[in-house]
Design a protein around this motif. Structure first.
Motif, PDB file in Angstrom:
ATOM      1  N   PRO A 120       1.736   7.862  -2.238  1.00  0.00           N
ATOM      2  CA  PRO A 120       2.173   7.354  -3.548  1.00  0.00           C
ATOM      3  C   PRO A 120       1.024   7.071  -4.506  1.00  0.00           C
ATOM      4  N   TYR A 121      -0.065   6.530  -3.987  1.00  0.00           N
ATOM      5  CA  TYR A 121      -1.194   6.217  -4.852  1.00  0.00           C
ATOM      6  C   TYR A 121      -1.716   7.461  -5.565  1.00  0.00           C
ATOM      7  N   GLN A 122      -1.853   8.555  -4.833  1.00  0.00           N
ATOM      8  CA  GLN A 122      -2.373   9.781  -5.432  1.00  0.00           C
ATOM      9  C   GLN A 122      -1.407  10.357  -6.459  1.00  0.00           C
ATOM     10  N   HIS A 161      -2.284   3.442   7.072  1.00  0.00           N
ATOM     11  CA  HIS A 161      -1.976   3.880   8.432  1.00  0.00           C
ATOM     12  C   HIS A 161      -1.487   2.715   9.285  1.00  0.00           C
ATOM     13  N   ARG A 162      -2.136   1.555   9.108  1.00  0.00           N
ATOM     14  CA  ARG A 162      -1.722   0.392   9.899  1.00  0.00           C
ATOM     15  C   ARG A 162      -0.316  -0.049   9.526  1.00  0.00           C
ATOM     16  N   LEU A 163      -0.039  -0.088   8.235  1.00  0.00           N
ATOM     17  CA  LEU A 163       1.289  -0.508   7.805  1.00  0.00           C
ATOM     18  C   LEU A 163       2.364   0.497   8.194  1.00  0.00           C
ATOM     19  N   SER A 164       2.003   1.780   8.239  1.00  0.00           N
ATOM     20  CA  SER A 164       3.007   2.796   8.574  1.00  0.00           C
ATOM     21  C   SER A 164       3.476   2.685  10.014  1.00  0.00           C
ATOM     22  N   GLU A 165       2.761   1.889  10.818  1.00  0.00           N
ATOM     23  CA  GLU A 165       3.170   1.704  12.201  1.00  0.00           C
ATOM     24  C   GLU A 165       4.193   0.594  12.363  1.00  0.00           C
ATOM     25  N   CYS A 166       4.535  -0.115  11.250  1.00  0.00           N
ATOM     26  CA  CYS A 166       5.529  -1.178  11.327  1.00  0.00           C
ATOM     27  C   CYS A 166       6.877  -0.591  11.710  1.00  0.00           C
ATOM     28  N   PRO A 167       7.628  -1.225  12.607  1.00  0.00           N
ATOM     29  CA  PRO A 167       8.892  -0.668  13.089  1.00  0.00           C
ATOM     30  C   PRO A 167       9.903  -0.407  11.993  1.00  0.00           C
ATOM     31  N   GLU A 168       9.988  -1.275  10.968  1.00  0.00           N
ATOM     32  CA  GLU A 168      11.057  -1.147   9.985  1.00  0.00           C
ATOM     33  C   GLU A 168      10.928   0.113   9.148  1.00  0.00           C
ATOM     34  N   LEU A 214       2.582  -5.061  -4.077  1.00  0.00           N
ATOM     35  CA  LEU A 214       3.579  -4.987  -3.003  1.00  0.00           C
ATOM     36  C   LEU A 214       2.929  -4.715  -1.652  1.00  0.00           C
ATOM     37  N   LEU A 215       1.871  -3.894  -1.643  1.00  0.00           N
ATOM     38  CA  LEU A 215       1.204  -3.582  -0.375  1.00  0.00           C
ATOM     39  C   LEU A 215       0.520  -4.806   0.228  1.00  0.00           C
ATOM     40  N   THR A 249       5.115  -1.222   3.112  1.00  0.00           N
ATOM     41  CA  THR A 249       4.429  -0.017   3.570  1.00  0.00           C
ATOM     42  C   THR A 249       4.466   1.017   2.459  1.00  0.00           C
ATOM     43  N   PRO A 250       3.544   1.974   2.469  1.00  0.00           N
ATOM     44  CA  PRO A 250       3.602   3.045   1.466  1.00  0.00           C
ATOM     45  C   PRO A 250       4.923   3.810   1.518  1.00  0.00           C
ATOM     46  N   GLN A 251       5.458   3.990   2.749  1.00  0.00           N
ATOM     47  CA  GLN A 251       6.733   4.699   2.877  1.00  0.00           C
ATOM     48  C   GLN A 251       7.862   3.944   2.206  1.00  0.00           C
ATOM     49  N   LYS A 252       7.856   2.629   2.315  1.00  0.00           N
ATOM     50  CA  LYS A 252       8.906   1.819   1.698  1.00  0.00           C
ATOM     51  C   LYS A 252       8.793   1.887   0.177  1.00  0.00           C
TER      52      LYS A 252
END
Length: 363
Positions: free
Chosen positions: A4-6, A317-324, A73-74, A80-83
């Protein structure tokens, strides 16, 4: 795959290029010839086009808002970036595009884009007609446009810019506060083992990087938008007006400097004898060479760098490992995900890892 940042920075750059080209590069060339301004060779149509793309520049302010919102938000709300991508990003891209076009189109229906001081903005023609701001003489009748409309529209525009400035400032303060509280918790918390301690330090380090990046982008916005407005309206010194014009046109340059800064610092760390300016030149031109190799299909022998440009790839990368948010909507739940392969899909080492674990049972 771009994050998203890019994509935010790509949109930011598109609006900035359009605005800078039509307003600052073409400049007085697009002003009607009959105005007598130096270099004026345009007509009413080119003047209208220049004014339109000046207000298209409002999209750059909206992307500054989006950039600050994403980092807020991050860090503060631990998204997470995905969220962010799933819930907000594409809606914001659409809104910014539609808003900029509508906001720039309204003056077209009122003949609102007219020459003023060698450039074309929302102004009546002639600009001293009616009771417009402090320039109107109160007796001359406007030939084109409207003094009241021009006055109100400029107030709306600068109120819009001021509101975004306040939000970006608030976001920066909130991120600073979040990082400070995280540092305090780390001081008080006793980690169970060395691995947990390293994870805590990495998390705090990446948060501080985002904090620094947000500060730089917000400072760039203030220097290139707020400072020129102060110079233009609070003083009559011609030299300060020229400085304001120069700063107003340099926002894209400052954003580029911030965007590639992590790579430049990394290169300087690996090459201590290289000055920071020389590192910038190396990174900029090496990226052009890499793009040409990728575009022409020439095989590259160097390792591809997937750094997202601001130095919080590890944070993402660390946040993308969150289960939700671990699973995308298009990915079946039973399909195993290899995070290493996702981060560097062109890496031979990771390909071997995937092949070695291809027969592993799904999670």
């Amino acid at each position: 795959r771009l994050d998203p940042y890019q994509r935010i920075m790509a949109g930011y750059s598109i609006f900035d290029i359009l605005y800078s080209f039509f307003y600052w590069f073409l400049g007085s060339w697009m002003t009607p010839n009959e105005t007598g301004w130096y270099g004026a060779v345009g007509n009413t149509a080119t003047c209208t086009m220049q004014g339109f793309f000046f207000f298209i520049g409002s999209g750059t302010a909206m992307y500054q808002f989006t950039l600050s919102l994403q980092m807020l938000l991050l860090v503060t709300f631990v998204w997470t970036p995905q969220k962010f991508e799933r819930l907000l990003e594409y809606k914001l891209h659409t809104f910014i595009g539609v808003f900029a076009v509508i906001f720039s189109s309204i003056p077209l229906f009122f003949g609102g884009y007219n020459p003023q001081c060698g450039m074309c903005l929302v102004a009546p023609l002639p600009y001293w007609c009616g009771n417009w701001v402090h320039l109107g003489d109160g007796t001359t009748e406007c030939e084109r446009g409207n003094d009241l409309f021009s006055h109100v529209y400029r107030i709306i525009f600068w109120f819009f810019i001021s509101s975004i400035s306040l939000f970006c400032t608030g976001a920066m303060v909130s991120v600073y506060r979040s990082v400070y509280l995280e540092e305090q918790r780390m001081v008080q918390y006793r980690f169970q083992n060395e691995e947990e301690a390293e994870e805590g330090k990495a998390s705090n380090s990446e948060s501080k990087r985002i904090q620094k990046t947000l500060l730089l982008y917000t400072s760039s916005f203030y220097i290139c938008w707020i400072t020129p407005v102060v110079f233009w309206n609070a003083t009559s010194v011609p030299a300060l007006h020229i400085v304001g014009d120069m700063l107003f046109s340099m926002m894209g340059f400052f954003n580029m400097v911030v965007f590639i800064q992590p790579k430049c610092i990394k290169y300087q760390t690996e090459h201590p004898d290289c000055s920071l300016v020389a590192c910038y030149f190396y990174v900029i031109f090496s990226e052009q060479i890499k793009f040409g190799q990728r575009f022409t299909g020439i095989e590259r022998t160097d390792e591809i760098n997937f750094d997202d440009g601001i130095g919080f790839e590890t944070y993402n990368h660390r946040l993308s490992e969150c289960p939700e948010d671990d699973e995308d909507e298009d990915t079946p739940p039973s399909e195993p995900k290899n995070d290493g392969a996702r981060r560097s899909s062109f890496s031979n080492a990771n390909e071997e890892f995937v092949n070695a674990n291809a027969d592993a049972p799904p999670r």
